[in-house]
Each structure stands twice: as C-alpha cells, then as structure tokens.
Design an enzyme around this catalytic site. Structure first.
Site, PDB file in Angstrom:
ATOM      1  N   GLY A 186     145.307 -25.619  44.768  1.00  7.94           N
ATOM      2  CA  GLY A 186     145.245 -24.192  45.002  1.00  7.94           C
ATOM      3  C   GLY A 186     146.116 -23.138  44.478  1.00  7.94           C
ATOM      4  O   GLY A 186     146.921 -23.457  43.439  1.00  7.94           O
ATOM      5  N   SER A 187     146.572 -22.113  45.156  1.00  6.05           N
ATOM      6  CA  SER A 187     147.441 -21.024  44.777  1.00  6.05           C
ATOM      7  C   SER A 187     148.689 -21.458  44.711  1.00  6.05           C
ATOM      8  O   SER A 187     149.729 -20.851  43.961  1.00  6.05           O
ATOM      9  CB  SER A 187     147.184 -19.763  45.692  1.00  6.05           C
ATOM     10  OG  SER A 187     146.107 -19.106  45.593  1.00  6.05           O
ATOM     11  N   PRO A 188     149.356 -22.432  45.461  1.00  3.84           N
ATOM     12  CA  PRO A 188     150.744 -22.936  45.183  1.00  3.84           C
ATOM     13  C   PRO A 188     150.839 -23.173  43.559  1.00  3.84           C
ATOM     14  O   PRO A 188     152.063 -23.069  42.982  1.00  3.84           O
ATOM     15  CB  PRO A 188     150.919 -23.917  46.015  1.00  3.84           C
ATOM     16  CG  PRO A 188     150.178 -23.602  47.189  1.00  3.84           C
ATOM     17  CD  PRO A 188     149.031 -23.007  46.710  1.00  3.84           C
TER      18      PRO A 188
END
Length: 484
Positions: free
Chosen positions: A213-215
C-alpha cells in the site's frame, strides 16, 4: 573344482566384496550424512542427552531445558514462549527445529566443533552446549506484542545505525513449549496448531509478503528524487498531477481516499502528507518501472536470499507491466508485495541518511563457559539513496506526523516521521484492507529506531481500517519503548 562351483564361488566373492565396499563407503564417506540425518534416532538421543544451550534476550535466557525421564533425557522449555516464538522458533523432539533453534542447532546441542575442549576430544565426550545471544530489546518486543494482542498482524523494529533487530512480533502467536516433547499431549498440541485457521505458526513479520500500500510511495518518491531530478528536483516541486489521475490506456481514473485533500498538482511532500494516489500514479508513469525497480531492489526487494540469519520471505516489485498497472504499482498495489521486515528496511535506510544496514538478530555465539566463539558485526547492505534525498524524505515523513495522516504518532521529546497506508486486499478489493504504518524516531542523543507494523483485522468494519488508527499505535508503542 568343476565349472558350476567356480561360478558360485565367484558370485559369492563378488557379493562379499560389494558388501565390504558398501560398508567402507558408508563408514568413511557417508558417516557425516547419517550422523546428521534427523531421521536417525541417534541424532535425537544425542541432541537431548543433556540440557540444551539457551537463546538470550538482553543477556537473559528465554529458553531452558527440563528432564523428561524418557529415552530423550531432556526437552526444550520456553519462557514467554508466544512472545519470542517469531525469533526463537521451536525445538521439538518429534517435529525438528526452526528459526534460531534450527539455524544454530549445533551450537545449542553441543555438537558444533568450536565448542569442543581438548579434554572433550580425548574422552570422546559431547561438549557442554553453547548459547545464542540475540539483538532483541525485551522492552520493545513486549510493547509491540501488547499493542498487537487480539489482532492479526506483525511488527519489526530496527536500529538504523547497526541493522540490529530490536523486535520482531507476530500475532496470533503460539507456545513452542507445548509440543517440545514426544508425549501424546505434545502431538495433540502440534495437530491443533497445524489446523488453526488463524495460522499462528506463520511468522508474519518476515515470512508473509502482502501488498504494502501507501508506504511503498516512499520508494517511488526516492526513485523520483534520484532518477528524475529534472522533473522532480526536490520534495517541494509541484507534480502537475490531475486529480483523479487517468490511468493510461483505460477509461478508469485513480481516485484519492480523501476527495477533499489538496492532491491536484501536489508536491511530493504534500502527496505523502495526504497520501495522494493521483500523484504517485503519475510519478510512477513518469519515472518508469525500470528505475523504480532498481530503487526497490536497492532497498531489498526482489531477492530471496536475505538471511538475518533466518531467511526472510521475498518482497516483490513486479516487472513487465503495462502503463495502468505501472501506475497502480506506484501506490503499492497491483502485484507489489512486501514483508514488514522489508518495509522496516526502507524506513531504516531513510532514517540513516541513505545507508541501509543489513538486518541481524544475533550478536554472538558463546560456549558453555560464556566465551565467545563467534561475534557478528554490523554490515552495510547498500546505499539506496544519497544523504540529501534521505533527508528530504525524513522531512516529508515528519510533515506526515506534524500535520498529515500520522498525527497520532507524535511523541513528546522525540522527532518522529511516518507514512500511513491502507492496502487493498482480495479480488476487486473484496477483502478487508491491510492497515500499514512505517515510521522512525530519533531522540536528543541521536539514537534512532525504525518500525514497520501491519494489522490484518479481518473482522473490522471497512470504514474503520486505516494505517493511522490500527497499525499506528503499535509502531508508536515500540518507538516509545526503544527511545524513552
């Protein structure tokens, strides 16, 4: 002697020579193989003939040995078994050994030749077992385990300066002492563990790869600042990204979780602050998958040979994507996969001004008298980014905590940077998303810690799943334990 008798005699002579040859081969060339074969009952008899050595945390044993009264004189015991199971693994009289118990089995059972003293060799006596000293900080381990209790998830904390693994937590966990022996109760405990649908025996911290995801946007930002300086000269340059972002070659647009966030044409700093999908979809297409792949691999992706010393699961940045998939991969979706250990490595390198130290869980091995037989020193894994790029990303991650999606990670007295994430799960995002949180913290003395945590809350309401609310408190508890 008549001809038939001669033939019989020659035949028997050939058989005798074959038996002698086989015996010689086994005795002189295959002896070590048979001696170490786990199916050889003598191996187990020798291994459990005396107390095993111990695995140490903060210098204190988290393992032990107990007399059994059977043919296998001793069996392994564990202190706080579920807490340390992702690190120690198990040593079972029936089912073998895993993790550190398996990697250093010869040190722990006394069969490592480095443990032998001259008197042991002369008397053909098995040396006293040695110990394995870990890098784990009990305070950080306990803080992470308490914060994850009741949830399915994992967390890893690293010392960015050395690569030492301060904590490795995986929940739900299991008690390795429940099946350490060979009694019917041990076999029943093993069967129950194997059938448990929650899979407590899986080390989620380093062996389970899921969509990051966003990391993963930190990796994309690192590639943009490093490999496209003409387009993205710094963290505060506007990106000219439409919101939502039209996925190339499709009629679909990539939206943002918060449609009211200031994501149109946002800078990389603002895009990390509000986790703008449109920006990182556009950046991924601009920088290109080849450059992002190179950057991801510098951080440790796409290798199946990361030993710490237990081998970690493979984290993946895919190749051969079309442009739409390339954009989705830029936000940590499509076929991106990462372990919490891998994402902790990304954060650790950023926190350490661009230098990534190889993760390590063992400081030294000692003999039965406490004398070192092998010391392990910190080793550089690589330099994924320059100090300048790393400091830019540090600054952006601090903005996330000061006024972005990670404000809950603020800790008085510590400088904290973070990136939150909610990763889609299942076909067409049909499953409950994964909540991610990666962060680093630094105190006034310059000591640092990098953490990655994930929560797989299958029973949570979809609207309640966010990296900040579910995984953030886990990382915050571990940062506090490490530095306060």
């Amino acid at each position: 002697m008549n001809k038939p008798l001669r033939r019989v005699a020659v035949c028997f002579l050939a058989l005798v020579l074959a038996v002698m040859g086989r015996a010689t081969w086994v005795q002189f060339f295959q002896a070590d193989t048979y001696a170490s074969d786990p199916h050889n009952p003598r191996v187990a008899l020798a291994r459990y003939s005396q107390p095993l050595g111990n695995i140490l945390v903060d210098g204190a044993p988290v393992t032990g040995s107990a007399k059994t009264g059977g043919n296998l004189a001793y069996k392994r015991t564990y202190t706080d078994g579920p807490l340390y199971a992702p690190i120690t693994g198990f040593s079972s009289q029936i089912y073998g050994s895993t993790q550190l118990e398996g990697v250093y089995s010869k040190v722990l059972d006394g069969s490592d030749p480095r443990l032998a003293r001259p008197a042991d060799t002369l008397m053909k006596k098995r040396p006293k077992a040695g110990d394995v000293s870990t890098t784990v900080d009990a305070r950080v381990q306990k803080a992470g385990y308490a914060a994850l209790k009741g949830k399915s998830g994992a967390a890893v904390a690293l010392d960015p300066d050395t690569g030492r693994v301060l904590s490795m937590v995986s929940t739900p966990s299991y008690d390795p002492g429940a099946f350490a022996g060979s009694a019917p109760a041990d076999q029943a405990a093993w069967d129950k563990l194997e059938k448990d649908k929650s899979k407590p025996n899986v080390n989620r911290a380093m062996r389970q790869s899921l969509a990051p995801g966003s990391p993963f946007k930190l990796v994309v930002a690192a590639a943009a600042l490093t490999d496209a300086p003409g387009t993205y000269p710094d963290i505060d340059t506007r990106t000219d990204a439409d919101s939502p972002y039209p996925l190339p070659g499709t009629s679909i647009s990539l939206p943002n979780e918060d449609p009211n966030a200031p994501c149109k044409d946002a800078t990389l700093r603002v895009a990390l602050q509000y986790s703008c999908n449109n920006v990182f979809g556009k950046v991924a297409n601009t920088v290109g998958q080849d450059k992002i792949q190179q950057m991801a691999e510098k951080f440790g992706f796409n290798t199946d040979k990361l030993d710490i010393p237990v081998r970690a699961g493979k984290s993946v940045y895919p190749t051969g994507m079309d442009r739409a998939s390339e954009a989705m991969s830029g936000i940590g979706q499509y076929d991106d996969l990462a372990t919490p250990l891998q994402m902790a490595m990304v954060t650790s390198a950023i926190a350490n001004d661009g230098t990534l130290m190889k993760p390590m869980t063992v400081d030294k091995l000692t003999d039965g008298s406490g004398n070192s037989i092998q010391d392990f020193q910190p080793t550089e894994y690589g330099k994924p980014v320059t100090p300048s790029v790393a400091r830019s990303l540090q600054s952006a991650m601090q903005t996330v905590v000061k006024s972005g999606t990670g404000t809950g990670a603020q800790i008085p007295g510590l400088t904290v940077g973070a990136k939150t994430g909610t990763a889609q799960n299942g076909v067409n995002n049909s499953g409950t998303p994964y909540a991610w949180f990666v962060s680093y913290a630094k105190n006034s003395q310059g000591h640092k810690v990098a953490v990655a945590s994930i929560v797989q809350q299958a029973d949570a309401a979809r609207a309640e799943v966010s990296g900040s609310s579910l995984a953030g408190p886990v990382a915050t508890a571990m940062m506090k334990a490490a530095l306060q």
